[in-house]
Design a protein around this motif. Structure first.
Motif, PDB file in Angstrom:
ATOM      1  N   LYS A 247      -8.472  31.461  65.288  1.00  0.00           N
ATOM      2  CA  LYS A 247      -6.915  31.140  65.778  1.00  0.00           C
ATOM      3  C   LYS A 247      -7.352  30.950  67.300  1.00  0.00           C
ATOM      4  O   LYS A 247      -7.221  29.411  67.605  1.00  0.00           O
ATOM      5  CB  LYS A 247      -5.674  31.383  65.570  1.00  0.00           C
ATOM      6  N   LYS A 248      -7.551  31.768  68.008  1.00  0.00           N
ATOM      7  CA  LYS A 248      -7.867  31.561  68.927  1.00  0.00           C
ATOM      8  C   LYS A 248      -9.137  30.940  69.555  1.00  0.00           C
ATOM      9  O   LYS A 248      -8.533  29.714  70.671  1.00  0.00           O
ATOM     10  CB  LYS A 248      -7.799  33.031  69.599  1.00  0.00           C
ATOM     11  N   GLU A 249     -10.221  30.686  68.806  1.00  0.00           N
ATOM     12  CA  GLU A 249     -11.507  29.852  68.842  1.00  0.00           C
ATOM     13  C   GLU A 249     -11.265  28.307  68.658  1.00  0.00           C
ATOM     14  O   GLU A 249     -11.868  27.530  69.783  1.00  0.00           O
ATOM     15  CB  GLU A 249     -12.820  29.800  68.082  1.00  0.00           C
ATOM     16  N   LEU A 250      -9.911  28.058  67.766  1.00  0.00           N
ATOM     17  CA  LEU A 250      -9.964  26.713  67.517  1.00  0.00           C
ATOM     18  C   LEU A 250      -8.743  26.023  68.830  1.00  0.00           C
ATOM     19  O   LEU A 250      -9.216  24.836  68.482  1.00  0.00           O
ATOM     20  CB  LEU A 250      -8.611  26.798  66.167  1.00  0.00           C
ATOM     21  N   VAL A 251      -8.477  27.150  69.297  1.00  0.00           N
ATOM     22  CA  VAL A 251      -7.223  26.503  70.566  1.00  0.00           C
ATOM     23  C   VAL A 251      -7.923  26.385  71.362  1.00  0.00           C
ATOM     24  O   VAL A 251      -7.988  25.342  72.489  1.00  0.00           O
ATOM     25  CB  VAL A 251      -6.338  27.176  69.973  1.00  0.00           C
ATOM     26  N   GLN A 253     -11.688  25.463  71.800  1.00  0.00           N
ATOM     27  CA  GLN A 253     -11.843  24.286  71.435  1.00  0.00           C
ATOM     28  C   GLN A 253     -10.958  23.388  71.797  1.00  0.00           C
ATOM     29  O   GLN A 253     -11.630  22.115  71.370  1.00  0.00           O
ATOM     30  CB  GLN A 253     -12.761  24.539  70.580  1.00  0.00           C
ATOM     31  N   GLN A 254      -9.961  23.489  71.777  1.00  0.00           N
ATOM     32  CA  GLN A 254      -8.966  22.210  71.564  1.00  0.00           C
ATOM     33  C   GLN A 254      -9.333  20.775  70.285  1.00  0.00           C
ATOM     34  O   GLN A 254      -8.547  19.992  69.905  1.00  0.00           O
ATOM     35  CB  GLN A 254      -8.952  21.053  73.089  1.00  0.00           C
ATOM     36  N   ARG A 255      -9.379  22.209  68.899  1.00  0.00           N
ATOM     37  CA  ARG A 255      -9.462  21.737  67.616  1.00  0.00           C
ATOM     38  C   ARG A 255      -8.309  21.190  67.116  1.00  0.00           C
ATOM     39  O   ARG A 255      -7.760  21.127  66.140  1.00  0.00           O
ATOM     40  CB  ARG A 255     -10.637  22.118  67.275  1.00  0.00           C
ATOM     41  N   ILE A 256      -7.092  21.966  67.742  1.00  0.00           N
ATOM     42  CA  ILE A 256      -5.929  22.292  67.323  1.00  0.00           C
ATOM     43  C   ILE A 256      -4.716  22.899  67.836  1.00  0.00           C
ATOM     44  O   ILE A 256      -5.203  23.617  69.233  1.00  0.00           O
ATOM     45  CB  ILE A 256      -5.794  23.410  65.501  1.00  0.00           C
ATOM     46  N   GLN A 257      -3.827  22.802  68.162  1.00  0.00           N
ATOM     47  CA  GLN A 257      -3.006  22.988  69.093  1.00  0.00           C
ATOM     48  C   GLN A 257      -1.498  24.360  68.760  1.00  0.00           C
ATOM     49  O   GLN A 257      -1.560  23.873  67.813  1.00  0.00           O
ATOM     50  CB  GLN A 257      -1.884  21.509  69.210  1.00  0.00           C
ATOM     51  N   GLN A 258      -1.325  24.936  70.192  1.00  0.00           N
ATOM     52  CA  GLN A 258      -1.003  25.499  69.516  1.00  0.00           C
ATOM     53  C   GLN A 258       0.530  25.800  68.491  1.00  0.00           C
ATOM     54  O   GLN A 258       0.982  26.249  67.634  1.00  0.00           O
ATOM     55  CB  GLN A 258       0.229  26.590  70.827  1.00  0.00           C
ATOM     56  N   LYS A 259       1.432  24.418  68.473  1.00  0.00           N
ATOM     57  CA  LYS A 259       2.397  24.233  67.782  1.00  0.00           C
ATOM     58  C   LYS A 259       1.664  24.546  66.084  1.00  0.00           C
ATOM     59  O   LYS A 259       2.434  24.265  65.721  1.00  0.00           O
ATOM     60  CB  LYS A 259       3.200  22.490  68.371  1.00  0.00           C
ATOM     61  N   ASP A 260       1.185  23.463  65.932  1.00  0.00           N
ATOM     62  CA  ASP A 260       0.680  23.676  64.556  1.00  0.00           C
ATOM     63  C   ASP A 260       0.137  25.383  64.170  1.00  0.00           C
ATOM     64  O   ASP A 260       0.521  25.010  63.224  1.00  0.00           O
ATOM     65  CB  ASP A 260      -0.728  22.686  65.045  1.00  0.00           C
ATOM     66  N   LEU A 261      -0.192  26.183  64.971  1.00  0.00           N
ATOM     67  CA  LEU A 261      -0.449  27.113  64.711  1.00  0.00           C
ATOM     68  C   LEU A 261       0.905  28.017  63.744  1.00  0.00           C
ATOM     69  O   LEU A 261       0.779  28.277  63.504  1.00  0.00           O
ATOM     70  CB  LEU A 261      -1.594  27.859  65.569  1.00  0.00           C
ATOM     71  N   TYR A 324      -1.001  23.213  54.309  1.00  0.00           N
ATOM     72  CA  TYR A 324      -2.099  23.203  55.606  1.00  0.00           C
ATOM     73  C   TYR A 324      -2.283  21.158  55.514  1.00  0.00           C
ATOM     74  O   TYR A 324      -2.296  20.447  57.073  1.00  0.00           O
ATOM     75  CB  TYR A 324      -3.767  23.872  55.653  1.00  0.00           C
ATOM     76  N   LYS A 325      -1.757  20.394  54.700  1.00  0.00           N
ATOM     77  CA  LYS A 325      -2.613  19.497  55.133  1.00  0.00           C
ATOM     78  C   LYS A 325      -1.067  18.820  55.269  1.00  0.00           C
ATOM     79  O   LYS A 325      -1.493  17.398  55.795  1.00  0.00           O
ATOM     80  CB  LYS A 325      -2.396  18.457  54.103  1.00  0.00           C
ATOM     81  N   ALA A 326      -0.024  19.101  55.817  1.00  0.00           N
ATOM     82  CA  ALA A 326       1.137  18.767  55.889  1.00  0.00           C
ATOM     83  C   ALA A 326       0.945  19.042  57.592  1.00  0.00           C
ATOM     84  O   ALA A 326       1.347  18.066  58.553  1.00  0.00           O
ATOM     85  CB  ALA A 326       1.941  19.405  55.556  1.00  0.00           C
ATOM     86  N   ILE A 327       0.278  19.693  58.138  1.00  0.00           N
ATOM     87  CA  ILE A 327      -0.890  20.000  59.615  1.00  0.00           C
ATOM     88  C   ILE A 327      -1.339  18.356  59.850  1.00  0.00           C
ATOM     89  O   ILE A 327      -1.816  18.359  60.817  1.00  0.00           O
ATOM     90  CB  ILE A 327      -0.923  21.042  59.535  1.00  0.00           C
ATOM     91  N   ASN A 328      -2.117  18.309  58.783  1.00  0.00           N
ATOM     92  CA  ASN A 328      -3.188  16.913  59.416  1.00  0.00           C
ATOM     93  C   ASN A 328      -4.453  17.046  60.532  1.00  0.00           C
ATOM     94  O   ASN A 328      -4.084  16.628  61.297  1.00  0.00           O
ATOM     95  CB  ASN A 328      -2.733  16.061  59.098  1.00  0.00           C
ATOM     96  N   ASN A 329      -4.835  17.941  59.739  1.00  0.00           N
ATOM     97  CA  ASN A 329      -6.317  18.429  60.624  1.00  0.00           C
ATOM     98  C   ASN A 329      -7.008  19.375  59.878  1.00  0.00           C
ATOM     99  O   ASN A 329      -7.028  20.548  59.397  1.00  0.00           O
ATOM    100  CB  ASN A 329      -5.471  19.628  61.966  1.00  0.00           C
ATOM    101  N   SER A 330      -8.608  18.673  59.515  1.00  0.00           N
ATOM    102  CA  SER A 330      -9.898  18.884  59.472  1.00  0.00           C
ATOM    103  C   SER A 330     -10.489  20.141  60.272  1.00  0.00           C
ATOM    104  O   SER A 330     -11.214  20.521  59.031  1.00  0.00           O
ATOM    105  CB  SER A 330     -10.850  17.934  59.334  1.00  0.00           C
TER     106      SER A 330
END
Length: 462
Positions: A247-251, A253-261, A324-330
């Motif tokens: 989770k920290k790595e994805l945030v 690398q800006q591949r996911i936003q904190q709000k999505d987590l 997870y699909k509701a978040i729509n992030n590969s």
């Protein structure tokens, strides 16, 4: 009557055509100007060339397949999970590490002129497109550049980056696996020695060396359950650690936003469907543990319960997949797998704890000396079982460490394209021409409406 109506319609269509014909000069001028502008733009705009390289997705290597099996019982905190080869390769190609490798290797400072290094790196990453073809088992890397040779160089250098990073990750994975197992073996060996010493001291002091068959059966069952519980606890702990680290790595690398987590956490925590499925899985795992002890692993009842558990896991995976699909992030692929592992192992740990409590109550009915001896024998058996499993996995890890990482196979290397891909002169002219005709027709009707409106306004004395 019908003929009059048809005649009126024909007159109406004729009037419409007349309106357009009356403004034909406007339509033609707009058409010519638009086409000329599109033509001039297409000829003067910087030419963009597109180069493609196609690589074959390798089958899972011995190391990765062993790790996949190992992750089912003892996942190692290596920073990557047991994803499919294509998912891992696409993640590497889209990573910042790959972009930095290409940027430095080709010395692209002069080409991507930006205020900062970060902006230049982003331009490079935006110029790359990675697509997979699951049917043909291939990955296509497409690079765009103003120079055809540079476009090909970028695409081919990305393949080099993939090979280099993939190799380093493979070595790192095998090394971390081996190091983790070494530490676990050392810890379990100490626990085993302590358990054996306590058992020996007790037997020598009390001159009790064996227990009856009923107690022995309970001890054997408890030893099996306790060892499985410990392995499940290790699995759960490592999965949770990996989950938080990822989770920290994805945030970062800006591949996911904190709000999505936060959305994922909220959706999974409040899902009544997941809660019911988790309780169902706990019940099934408890029943499986009891059936395995009573009948053995190959009994039809055990096989049937294992199948039922897999079906429940399938439903859990589908429900998690929906969340997870509701978040729509590969980028959430590995996060999804880890959360699935956490949920399943939490259920299994709870089930094993419940079954162990049942057997502990049976064991507590033994006389005091017999109870103490049984517990000591159980502790030895538990540590022996875990120690044997770890040794087996350690030997496999040593073999995997010496294996070569799967080489990235290039089916079609990128070559400098002869024709530009952008801008497309024909496409631009076609779009401009069609758009101008529609605009001209619209203006013709609008001007006709405006003339009629002014006449009507003057007629009523406006």
């Amino acid at each position: 009557m019908n003929e009059e109506k048809m005649y009126e319609d024909e007159i109406s269509l004729a009037e419409l055509f007349y309106i357009i014909w009356k403004r034909r000069v406007l339509v033609i001028i707009l058409f010519i100007i638009s086409v000329l502008i599109a033509l001039v733009y297409s000829l003067l705009a910087p030419k963009i060339y597109e180069a493609k390289t196609v690589i074959l997705i390798p089958q899972q290597s011995g190391t990765s397949s062993t790790l996949s099996a190992l992750l089912q019982n003892l996942p190692i905190p290596i920073g990557i999970t047991s994803s499919t080869p294509s998912a891992n390769m696409v993640a590497i190609l889209k990573s910042r590490s790959a972009a930095e490798y290409v940027f430095k290797k080709l010395k692209l400072d002069d080409y991507f002129k930006a205020k900062t290094y970060e902006d230049a790196l982003k331009q490079l990453m935006d110029s790359i497109k990675v697509t997979t073809n699951e049917k043909e088992n291939t990955i296509t890397i497409t690079a765009e550049a103003k120079d055809p040779k540079l476009a090909a160089d970028i695409a081919n250098t990305y393949v080099e980056a993939l090979s280099t990073i993939n190799a380093s990750l493979g070595v790192y994975t095998a090394k971390r696996t081996k190091e983790f197992l070494e530490k676990q073996i050392e810890r379990v060996k100490k626990d085993l020695d302590q358990a054996e010493n306590k058992l020996k001291e007790f037997q020598e002091k009390n001159l009790i060396f064996s227990i009856d068959d009923e107690a022995k059966a309970i001890v054997d069952a408890l030893a099996k359950l306790e060892s499985e519980k410990q392995m499940t606890a290790i699995t759960l702990k490592v999965s949770k650690d990996n989950f938080e680290n990822l989770k920290k790595e994805l945030v970062n690398q800006q591949r996911i936003q904190q709000k999505d987590l936060l959305a994922i956490t909220s959706l999974t925590a409040t899902s009544t469907v997941l809660s019911d499925l988790r309780n169902k899985l706990i019940s099934q795992e408890s029943e499986l543990a009891l059936l395995s002890i009573d009948y053995g692993p190959e009994h039809p009842k055990v096989v049937s319960m294992k199948y039922a558990i897999e079906e429940t896991k399938k439903v859990i995976r589908e429900e998690l997949d929906r969340v997870y699909k509701a978040i729509n992030n590969s980028s959430l692929y590995d996060l999804f797998n880890l959360q699935m592992s956490i949920l399943v192992n939490e259920s299994k740990l709870k089930a094993l704890s419940d079954v162990i409590d049942q057997y502990q109550s049976k064991l507590s009915k033994l006389p005091e000396l017999g109870l103490t001896l049984s517990k000591l024998l159980r502790d030895v058996k538990v540590q022996e079982t875990i120690y044997t499993m770890l040794l087996s996995q350690y030997e496999q890890a040593k073999i995997d460490e010496t294996k070569e990482v799967a080489v990235v196979s290039v089916l079609d290397p990128a070559v400098p394209p002869l024709k530009k891909s952008k801008p497309s002169t024909v496409l631009n002219v076609l779009i401009a021409g069609v758009s101008s005709v529609f605009l001209g027709v619209f203006l013709a009707f609008f001007l006709n409406f405006w003339e009629n409106f002014k006449k009507e306004w003057q007629r009523i004395g406006g």
